[in-house]
Enzyme design. Structure first.
Site, PDB file in Angstrom:
ATOM      1  N   SER A   1      73.454 -14.354 104.023  1.00  0.00           N
ATOM      2  CA  SER A   1      72.940 -13.116 104.482  1.00  0.00           C
ATOM      3  C   SER A   1      74.323 -12.352 105.249  1.00  0.00           C
ATOM      4  O   SER A   1      75.361 -13.013 105.671  1.00  0.00           O
ATOM      5  CB  SER A   1      72.146 -13.196 105.553  1.00  0.00           C
TER       6      SER A   1
ATOM      7  N   GLU B   1      80.202 -13.625  99.994  1.00  0.00           N
ATOM      8  CA  GLU B   1      79.212 -13.061  98.980  1.00  0.00           C
ATOM      9  C   GLU B   1      77.963 -12.699  99.630  1.00  0.00           C
ATOM     10  O   GLU B   1      76.922 -13.722  99.753  1.00  0.00           O
ATOM     11  CB  GLU B   1      79.122 -13.900  97.901  1.00  0.00           C
TER      12      GLU B   1
ATOM     13  N   CYS C   1      70.436 -10.955  95.202  1.00  0.00           N
ATOM     14  CA  CYS C   1      71.430 -10.183  95.792  1.00  0.00           C
ATOM     15  C   CYS C   1      71.673  -9.023  95.043  1.00  0.00           C
ATOM     16  O   CYS C   1      71.727  -7.924  96.034  1.00  0.00           O
ATOM     17  CB  CYS C   1      72.775 -10.657  96.319  1.00  0.00           C
TER      18      CYS C   1
HETATM   19  P1  NAD Z   1      71.649 -17.183 105.034  1.00  0.00           P
HETATM   20  O1  NAD Z   1      72.550 -16.519 105.272  1.00  0.00           O
HETATM   21  O2  NAD Z   1      70.427 -17.584 105.873  1.00  0.00           O
HETATM   22  O3  NAD Z   1      72.071 -18.738 104.688  1.00  0.00           O
HETATM   23  C1  NAD Z   1      72.955 -19.219 103.762  1.00  0.00           C
HETATM   24  C2  NAD Z   1      73.653 -20.235 104.027  1.00  0.00           C
HETATM   25  O4  NAD Z   1      74.341 -20.343 105.188  1.00  0.00           O
HETATM   26  C3  NAD Z   1      72.839 -21.417 104.435  1.00  0.00           C
HETATM   27  O5  NAD Z   1      73.262 -22.556 103.421  1.00  0.00           O
HETATM   28  C4  NAD Z   1      72.752 -21.694 105.810  1.00  0.00           C
HETATM   29  O6  NAD Z   1      72.578 -23.097 105.813  1.00  0.00           O
HETATM   30  C5  NAD Z   1      74.189 -21.430 105.928  1.00  0.00           C
HETATM   31  N1  NAD Z   1      74.355 -21.175 107.395  1.00  0.00           N
HETATM   32  C6  NAD Z   1      73.385 -20.477 108.282  1.00  0.00           C
HETATM   33  N2  NAD Z   1      74.060 -20.181 109.443  1.00  0.00           N
HETATM   34  C7  NAD Z   1      75.276 -20.501 109.295  1.00  0.00           C
HETATM   35  C8  NAD Z   1      76.569 -20.947 110.277  1.00  0.00           C
HETATM   36  N3  NAD Z   1      76.294 -20.350 111.612  1.00  0.00           N
HETATM   37  N4  NAD Z   1      77.691 -21.229 109.864  1.00  0.00           N
HETATM   38  C9  NAD Z   1      77.790 -21.751 108.460  1.00  0.00           C
HETATM   39  N5  NAD Z   1      76.853 -21.782 107.834  1.00  0.00           N
HETATM   40  C10 NAD Z   1      75.485 -21.196 108.044  1.00  0.00           C
HETATM   41  O7  NAD Z   1      71.184 -16.838 103.718  1.00  0.00           O
HETATM   42  P2  NAD Z   1      69.769 -17.021 102.700  1.00  0.00           P
HETATM   43  O8  NAD Z   1      68.454 -16.384 103.359  1.00  0.00           O
HETATM   44  O9  NAD Z   1      70.041 -18.399 102.124  1.00  0.00           O
HETATM   45  O10 NAD Z   1      70.128 -16.309 101.495  1.00  0.00           O
HETATM   46  C11 NAD Z   1      69.645 -14.931 101.241  1.00  0.00           C
HETATM   47  C12 NAD Z   1      70.822 -13.919 101.382  1.00  0.00           C
HETATM   48  O11 NAD Z   1      72.253 -14.391 100.658  1.00  0.00           O
HETATM   49  C13 NAD Z   1      70.645 -12.556 100.896  1.00  0.00           C
HETATM   50  O12 NAD Z   1      71.275 -11.586 102.156  1.00  0.00           O
HETATM   51  C14 NAD Z   1      71.289 -12.497  99.830  1.00  0.00           C
HETATM   52  O13 NAD Z   1      71.663 -10.999  99.546  1.00  0.00           O
HETATM   53  C15 NAD Z   1      72.614 -13.251 100.001  1.00  0.00           C
HETATM   54  N6  NAD Z   1      73.405 -13.527  98.638  1.00  0.00           N
HETATM   55  C16 NAD Z   1      74.282 -13.011  98.201  1.00  0.00           C
HETATM   56  C17 NAD Z   1      75.012 -13.238  96.998  1.00  0.00           C
HETATM   57  C18 NAD Z   1      75.968 -12.537  96.701  1.00  0.00           C
HETATM   58  O14 NAD Z   1      76.855 -12.871  95.795  1.00  0.00           O
HETATM   59  N7  NAD Z   1      76.492 -11.309  97.085  1.00  0.00           N
HETATM   60  C19 NAD Z   1      74.334 -14.040  96.119  1.00  0.00           C
HETATM   61  C20 NAD Z   1      73.143 -14.573  96.495  1.00  0.00           C
HETATM   62  C21 NAD Z   1      72.732 -14.478  97.765  1.00  0.00           C
END
Ligand code: NAD
Length: 516
Positions: free
Chosen positions: A248, A269, A303
């Protein structure tokens, strides 16, 4: 496991992929260990507990990093085409395990079986791409201004690449990063989403076969199944040269500043808010298919999902009516059953976000032409199934500016193409965009400097889905990173300029004289 889902052979799939009832979540190659808390992976498909994983604790962390550091010293010395051969073998294994891995992705994450298999196909494709690339990691040579000098650029591996991934592409994003990182001579440490830990264990099991068959040192490919605290540790850790973060915008913003603070490199990303412009000159049959697939595919959890349709006023009512009809035909249910179009959201928190977004949209004045709902009944017992919905809105609504990771599609009317492009660009995110038109002038304007401001801009294709041959990523709050094809490999290497003097003189650059 519910009887209905049992019929789809999940138990055999778990066995084939080496998933046990209880798994350890840390691996530096062949060996698994863990000393953290236990997490349980529930399927959003039927709400059943699939299996448990003991997560990585802080005490495991240094061991993983040190093993990776040692492995890097060895791995960087293997010639790139030989590293490519390892990636080729990984691709072969993925072909072998495609059906099982695709099914696990579908069952643990909730996307349709076809999309799960498609995700594994992407893994295979990136391996093929990386194998060829392993013979082409080229730099420029340029003419020196000094006689008898040769000047050129070369690329060296970075060291440890940390890969932090989101739940919605639980296997492909890891492979995009690993295949490129490997051919470039790096070692990788993967922290997958805690919402899809079994997909990570399955990938690591496949990887272990490759490592063992090639007698490679441990630490070339490690996994840390853990929550955000270990992710945070990786972000702060100077020993990790590159953090490739997919997730995110909220978390990505923090990752970006923390990695920059320590002068590390990052690939970000992040979230998207993708629109399709449907012009007066669009092929409406194609537009409807593209819009519906983009909006409801993966239950709106890509995404690149289509979140906004910006429709010319002359075709607005027709598009709206056809969409309402198409949504009436959508089958929602078990994603392993290929008759269904839409599966569940990842968990009940996501359902809550969906419900809150609908409420907020209504408060801001949104007019729902297809109402949303949380589905109930035996087939929907996990509590994660929702009805895709459509609302007429203004682009300026706060909720429209925000990425809700659910199948909510917003309709916006326009009269001139310039206005449509301005609307499409007027959101904080900049990932994917598209125009449906048969008018060359419109298509070219959309792709021009005055057109879409996104990392991906398509004509007569929807916003979702991308081929691995192109660079993938987006601008603005999507983070500016690029993964996958084209020359993205350069992100995984450090660039060095070399000048060699093959004369007996030492002329200085810019004509400077320094006589002693
Ligand atoms: P998220 O941000 O909640 O989690 C993503 C990852 O980050 C997880 O592995 C989580 O454990 C880790 N994380 C969380 N807090 C952290 C911290 N403080 N430090 C380091 N790592 C941490 O996202 P989600 O709900 O798993 O996925 C959905 C989001 O991902 C959506 O916003 C989507 O658009 C985005 N996404 C983007 C792409 C792209 O290529 N642009 C692709 C897939 C998903």
């Amino acid at each position: 496991m519910s009887k209905k889902v049992k019929d789809f052979g999940i138990e055999k799939t778990l066995r084939n992929l080496g998933i046990k009832d209880e798994n350890k979540g840390t691996s530096v190659g062949g060996e698994y260990f863990a000393s953290g808390k236990m997490i349980e992976s529930f399927s959003p498909v039927d709400g059943e507990l699939i299996s448990k994983v003991e997560t990585s604790a802080e005490s495991d962390y240094d061991r993983v990093i040190e093993t990776a550091q040692n492995a890097f010293k060895e791995f960087r010395l293997i010639p790139a085409p030989k590293r490519g051969e390892l990636v080729r073998q990984l691709g072969q294994k993925l072909r072998q395990y495609k059906d099982d891995l695709g099914k696990l992705v579908s069952y643990e994450m909730g996307k349709s079986l076809q999309e799960g298999l498609g995700e594994v196909q992407e893994m295979i494709d990136i391996c093929d791409f990386a194998v060829g690339l392993s013979r082409q990691l080229h730099g420029f040579t340029m003419h020196s201004e000094r006689p008898g000098h040769r000047m050129y650029e070369q690329y060296h591996p970075l060291g440890i690449v940390g890969i932090i991934t989101a739940f919605n592409f639980p296997v492909a994003v890891w492979s995009w990063n690993t295949a490129l990182a490997w051919i470039c001579g790096n070692v990788t440490i993967w922290k997958p989403s805690e919402k899809t830990p079994l997909c990570a264990i399955a990938c690591q099991n496949i990887m272990i076969e490759v490592l063992k068959e090639n007698n490679l040192p441990e630490g070339i490919s490690s996994v840390l199944v853990a929550d955000h605290e270990i992710g945070q540790k990786m972000v702060d850790d100077k020993r990790i040269s590159l953090i490739s973060f997919t997730g995110s915008t909220r978390v990505g913003r923090m990752v970006s500043s923390k990695v920059a603070e320590r002068f590390g490199k990052s690939i970000l990303e992040l979230g998207g808010n993708n629109a399709i412009i449907i012009s007066k000159d669009a092929d409406l049959d194609m537009s409807i298919i593209g819009a519906v697939f983009g909006a409801v595919g993966t239950a709106g959890q890509r995404c690149t999902s289509t979140r906004r349709l910006i429709i010319h006023e002359s075709v607005y009512d027709e598009v709206k009516n056809r969409l309402v009809k198409a949504y009436g035909q959508l089958k929602i249910g078990n994603p392993l059953d290929e008759n269904n179009h839409v599966g569940p959201l990842i968990d009940r928190d996501a359902v809550e976000q969906y419900t809150k977004s609908i409420e907020k949209c209504k408060q801001e004045g949104g007019n729902f032409v297809v109402e949303g709902a949380v589905l109930e009944g035996e087939e929907y017992a996990s509590g994660c199934y929702v009805k895709p919905c459509i609302a007429e809105v203004e682009n300026s609504y706060e909720i429209v500016q925000y990425e809700t990771f659910a199948p909510i599609l917003y309709l916006i009317k326009y009269s001139t193409l310039e206005e449509a492009i301005a609307t499409q660009n007027d959101v904080p995110q900049g990932l994917s965009s598209a125009i449906m038109t048969q008018n060359l002038r419109e298509a070219e304007l959309f792709l021009s400097h005055a057109g879409s401001d996104c990392g991906i801009a398509n004509v007569n294709i929807g916003t979702s889905g991308a081929e691995i041959g192109g660079a993938f990523g987006g601008e603005k709050e999507t983070g500016g990173g690029r993964e996958s094809g084209s020359d993205v490999w350069k992100y995984y290497m450090r660039r060095q300029t070399n000048t060699i003097n093959y004369t007996a003189q030492l002329p200085l650059a810019q004509g400077i004289k320094f006589d002693l």
